[in-house]
Design a protein around this motif. Structure first.
Motif, short mmCIF file in Angstrom:
data_model
loop_
_atom_site.label_atom_id
_atom_site.label_comp_id
_atom_site.label_asym_id
_atom_site.label_seq_id
_atom_site.Cartn_x
_atom_site.Cartn_y
_atom_site.Cartn_z
N THR A 161 32.27 24.32 73.16
CA THR A 161 31.04 25.13 73.15
C THR A 161 29.94 24.58 74.06
O THR A 161 28.90 25.21 74.19
CB THR A 161 30.46 25.22 71.72
N ILE A 221 22.48 18.45 75.42
CA ILE A 221 22.94 18.26 74.04
C ILE A 221 22.09 17.21 73.35
O ILE A 221 21.64 17.39 72.21
CB ILE A 221 24.44 17.86 74.03
N ILE A 237 23.70 17.75 62.00
CA ILE A 237 25.03 17.42 62.52
C ILE A 237 25.62 16.25 61.74
O ILE A 237 26.81 16.27 61.36
CB ILE A 237 24.96 17.07 64.02
N GLU A 264 18.68 18.63 72.52
CA GLU A 264 18.72 19.56 71.39
C GLU A 264 18.84 18.81 70.06
O GLU A 264 18.26 19.21 69.05
CB GLU A 264 19.90 20.53 71.54
N SER A 291 33.68 19.94 69.68
CA SER A 291 32.55 20.85 69.77
C SER A 291 31.93 20.81 71.17
O SER A 291 31.59 21.85 71.74
CB SER A 291 31.50 20.50 68.72
N ASN A 308 17.84 18.70 64.17
CA ASN A 308 19.22 19.09 64.49
C ASN A 308 20.20 17.94 64.34
O ASN A 308 21.34 18.13 63.91
CB ASN A 308 19.29 19.63 65.92
N LYS A 338 28.11 22.36 73.32
CA LYS A 338 27.06 22.00 72.37
C LYS A 338 27.73 21.23 71.24
O LYS A 338 28.96 21.14 71.16
CB LYS A 338 26.38 23.25 71.80
N ILE A 339 26.90 20.68 70.36
CA ILE A 339 27.45 20.16 69.10
C ILE A 339 27.00 21.12 68.02
O ILE A 339 25.83 21.16 67.64
CB ILE A 339 26.97 18.72 68.82
N HIS A 340 27.94 21.94 67.59
CA HIS A 340 27.64 23.07 66.72
C HIS A 340 28.15 22.81 65.30
O HIS A 340 29.33 22.51 65.11
CB HIS A 340 28.28 24.35 67.28
N PRO A 341 27.29 22.93 64.28
CA PRO A 341 27.72 22.68 62.90
C PRO A 341 28.90 23.55 62.48
O PRO A 341 29.77 23.10 61.73
CB PRO A 341 26.47 23.02 62.07
N ALA A 342 28.95 24.81 62.96
CA ALA A 342 30.03 25.72 62.55
C ALA A 342 31.40 25.19 62.99
O ALA A 342 32.39 25.30 62.26
CB ALA A 342 29.79 27.11 63.14
N VAL A 343 31.46 24.62 64.20
CA VAL A 343 32.72 24.04 64.69
C VAL A 343 33.12 22.85 63.83
O VAL A 343 34.29 22.69 63.46
CB VAL A 343 32.58 23.60 66.17
#
Length: 535
Positions: free
Chosen positions: A220, A184, A197, A187, A216, A193, A222-227
């Motif tokens: 997931t 993470i 975030i 990424e 997140s 990225n 991951k650290i996902h913008p959508a979440v």
């Protein structure tokens, strides 16, 4: 964010050094505020103590500063006044206690403010009321200063993110979990990225940011913008001030209004690095005036979608409050959240519900809180440097103050759709019910919908669909839609005088959302000579 964030700590420290006795600090973030006040206390040589109704007065080290009787607010004030220390005393949640319903408490606060302001030079004290909302009884309006703690910036959130990753790696139970955290972190360092975030977390408190980032990671790996965005929608909605809209509209979902669409396309061109280098910025805002159901709110959604930014809606009627200072406080909170989320479109829906001045001498015109709230909005629209596009809608503009209307770069009037526009609207709504517009006689429907607005056209198509279903017809037809159109009396027919009055008002004050149809040029008769023939 392009603007400079206010230095709240410096502002408070200035007031403390200037011996302001009573300050209200508006924030939901108690921990963040107290940490900041602790640093101010250290720089100014003060002792920091806190008060709550459950724990009374305590030091920053969580030691009692007075006896258990200090859980009573009046006793706590007495203890602060009697102590031989230089203090910053932070009182939590007093907005529910220091109210006009408790005149003795209000009087005691006034006495305390006077006592501390002109008290001992050796033991200087400042009282800070920490509260998520501002409610100031009329008797205290001249005795208190109000400061709002802004939402955390990207730097603040970055520290939370770093600390979260460090703690997660340290507390990982397996090697696989440690590797996940390392992946993470890797990424986040690639292709901007991390910045994406951090931007996604803007408009949240530090605790909320930490919670959504942790969720997140757990859900997931991951650290996902959508979440983050999904959680952010719910958090913003809970405040009751702003509503987060997803972008599902585009220029193709709006029928007609070619002049407004042209403005939107030009605004989109200004949302680019090239435009910024050229010296252009996003428009500050537009005011959409017109009849109900003509597509004003829909247009605001399209503006946000075309600009590729979130749409936040503020319902002006929902932020009104009977408490002194609370309406302007809610408005300021919503504006601050919009700035933190920026770039964004902020929809001020039915703006006249709060800022209509009414007739001369009316209650609205003289209502001090309304004027205070308007002052907040006018100042924000004039001085804001963040990329927030204000889009206001209004059905009855007659009593809007000129200085408010002047804050908008463009004022559009959205009138009744003409024949060509009704044809577009009909095709759009037929397509929305998953039917092919080419299978319908659009001209007949256009003729049957004379005087209707977009919302009414949508209604008759939905009703026609239902009628066809009830009849067990093979499918909905032109005849079904025309029949439903005959059953609906357009609002423009029911309120013909009012619609005409609004149109007349707008002619010299607004840009028409629809370009006028070219006038038909009458052909002049061809010249001819009449000859007199000889016999």
């Amino acid at each position: 964010m392009n603007g400079k964030q206010p230095d709240t700590a410096l502002d408070i420290e200035t007031l403390v050094r200037a011996r302001y006795a009573l300050i209200i600090l508006e924030t939901y973030e108690e921990d963040r505020a107290i940490a900041m006040l602790g640093e101010i206390a250290e720089r100014t040589g003060r002792l920091l103590v806190t008060w709550s109704v459950t724990q009374g007065l305590r030091t920053i080290d969580d030691e009692p500063y007075a006896d258990e009787g200090s859980r009573d607010l009046l006793n706590a004030f007495n203890a602060i006044e009697a102590k031989k220390d230089s203090l910053i005393a932070v009182f939590k949640d007093t907005h529910n206690i220091i109210t006009e319903q408790n005149p003795m408490v209000v009087r005691r606060v006034r006495d305390l403010a006077s006592s501390l302001k002109y008290g001992s030079d050796e033991h200087i004290k400042t009282v800070i009321l920490l509260s998520p909302v501002v409610r100031i009884p009329a008797d205290l309006q001249k005795s208190v200063s109000v400061i709002t703690l802004p939402f955390p910036n990207k730097g603040d959130i970055d520290k939370v993110l770093s600390n979260l990753l460090i703690s997660q790696e340290r507390n990982a139970k397996t090697d696989a979990d440690k590797e996940t955290i390392k992946e993470i972190d890797k990424e986040l360092s690639e292709n901007g990225n991390r910045d994406t975030i951090l931007k996604a977390c803007l408009g949240l408190t530090l605790n909320e940011s930490e919670d959504v980032l942790a969720k997140s990671i757990v859900s997931t790996h991951k650290i996902h913008p959508a979440v983050i965005i999904q959680e952010k929608e719910q958090i913003i909605k809970k405040t009751g001030i702003l509503e987060f809209f997803r972008q599902e509209e585009n220029l193709g979902t709006v029928g007609g209004m070619d002049a407004l669409k042209s403005w939107i396309q030009k605004a989109k061109m200004r949302n680019s690095k090239e435009a910024e280098k050229f010296g252009l910025r996003l428009p500050k805002g537009i005011l959409l005036i017109g009849y109900a159901g003509t597509g004003k709110t829909l247009s605001s959604k399209v503006i946000a979608s075309e600009l590729g930014v979130p749409l936040l809606r503020m319902d002006m009627s929902s932020i009104s409050s009977k408490w002194y200072g609370e309406t302007s406080s809610k408005l300021k909170q919503g504006l601050n959240q919009a700035k933190a989320v920026s770039p964004c479109v902020l929809l001020l829906d039915e703006i006249e519900k709060m800022f209509s001045t009414g007739d001369g001498g009316s209650q609205a015109q003289g209502h001090e809180e309304t004027l205070r709230a308007m002052s907040v909005l006018l100042t924000e629209m004039e001085e804001n440097t963040e990329p927030v596009v204000f889009v206001a809608t209004c059905n009855t503009p007659y009593n809007l103050k000129p200085e408010l209307m002047q804050r908008f770069e463009r004022i559009f009037f959205v009138g009744l759709p003409n024949q060509e526009e009704r044809a577009e609207i009909i095709k759009i709504h037929i397509a929305k019910v998953k039917r092919n517009p080419d299978d319908f006689e659009i001209d007949k429907i256009v003729e049957a919908t004379e005087g209707m607005v977009g919302r009414e056209i949508r209604t008759i198509i939905q009703e026609a669909l239902a009628s066809a279903f009830y009849e067990q017809a093979k499918d909905v037809t032109t005849e079904h839609i025309v029949a439903e159109a005959k059953n609906l009396v357009p609002m423009s027919h029911q309120k013909q005088a009012e619609f005409g009055e609004l149109r007349k008002w707008a002619e010299n004050k607004c840009t028409m959302a629809t370009s006028p149809l070219p006038a038909q040029v009458k052909k002049k008769p061809e010249k001819s000579r009449k000859l007199e023939m000889t016999g």
